[in-house]
Design a protein around this motif. Structure first.
Motif: not given
Length: 259
Positions: A53-60, A62-63
């Protein structure tokens, strides 16, 4: 490493996350995932969000997924985000959490299926379901009344009587913008002016609060919502073209003699 935001701007939670990043100067890369093409269902995207599902993030490395959780993370992890978005004060913060929890169990439970079953379903190859839409409208109307009488009570311009917006304001207003920007199905008007007045007309505080939130996040609010305004214009054009063609074909029908 730059923050990656996986989003489809046709999705209201995605728009909330993107607007928040833009307003707060968060450097990010937007990775477009088209729901209409099923790109969120691919094995590749499942590596980012197993729930697909959306949204999603990836910070380095870390998801994270779920828009409310993402907004909270962004407000806490990135320097320079103004305190009013997600206050450090635990009492104010808890109040915002109460709005966010209410959102998913009330407003979203009404608005999302209502819009889907009056407008969006055919775009995704699904049939419209008038019964589900009618049931969702009841929940939506009740939620709008609660917004008007409880969450927007007092003299503040935003939720909880505040004079500056929080992540809750942004999340809920993006939800309601779906009503503004999807007025037509493929063949028939659904949210024409009369319907919009019926749904939002009785709720003057809600209408003003939407405008306040738009102004507080300008110019990013309108820029991010531009994609669904364009979708609206395309639908209107298709409907007018279909009506014109139908009228033309009727004009060309031969007259049948009664003799």
């Amino acid at each position: 490493m730059k923050l990656k935001v996986y989003a489809d701007r046709m999705s209201q939670p995605c728009r909330a996350v993107i607007i928040f990043c833009k307003v707060n100067g968060i450097d990010y890369e937007e990775i477009k995932v088209h729901i209409s093409k099923g790109q969120h269902l691919t094995p590749e995207f499942a590596e980012i969000n197993p729930m697909k599902q959306l949204p999603a993030i990836a910070d380095g490395r870390f998801k994270l997924f779920e828009s409310h959780a993402i907004l909270i993370y962004l407000a806490c992890a990135f320097p320079g985000v103004a305190d009013h978005w997600y206050p450090a004060d635990v009492f104010k913060r808890s109040k915002i959490h109460s709005v966010l929890d209410w959102h998913h169990s009330n407003l979203r439970r009404g608005a999302a299926p209502y819009v889907f079953n009056t407008t969006i379903a055919p775009i995704l190859g699904r049939p419209l379901n008038p019964q589900v839409a009618a049931e969702a409208e009841i929940i939506l109307s009740s939620s709008l009344s609660k917004l008007e009488s409880f969450w927007l009570k007092g003299n503040g311009r935003f939720l909880l009587g505040r004079n500056q917006p929080s992540i809750a304001d942004l999340s809920l207003v993006c939800e309601l913008m779906q009503l503004e920007c999807f007025p037509l199905t493929y063949t028939t008007p659904v949210l024409d002016e009369k319907d919009r007045t019926r749904l939002l007309g009785p709720h003057k505080k809600v209408q003003q609060w939407i405008e306040n939130t738009r102004n507080a996040t300008s110019p990013h609010f309108d820029e991010v919502h531009r994609v669904i305004m364009l979708a609206k214009e395309r639908q209107q054009h298709q409907r007018l073209k279909a009506a014109k063609n139908e009228g033309g074909s009727n004009m060309k029908r031969p007259l049948v003699s009664r003799m």
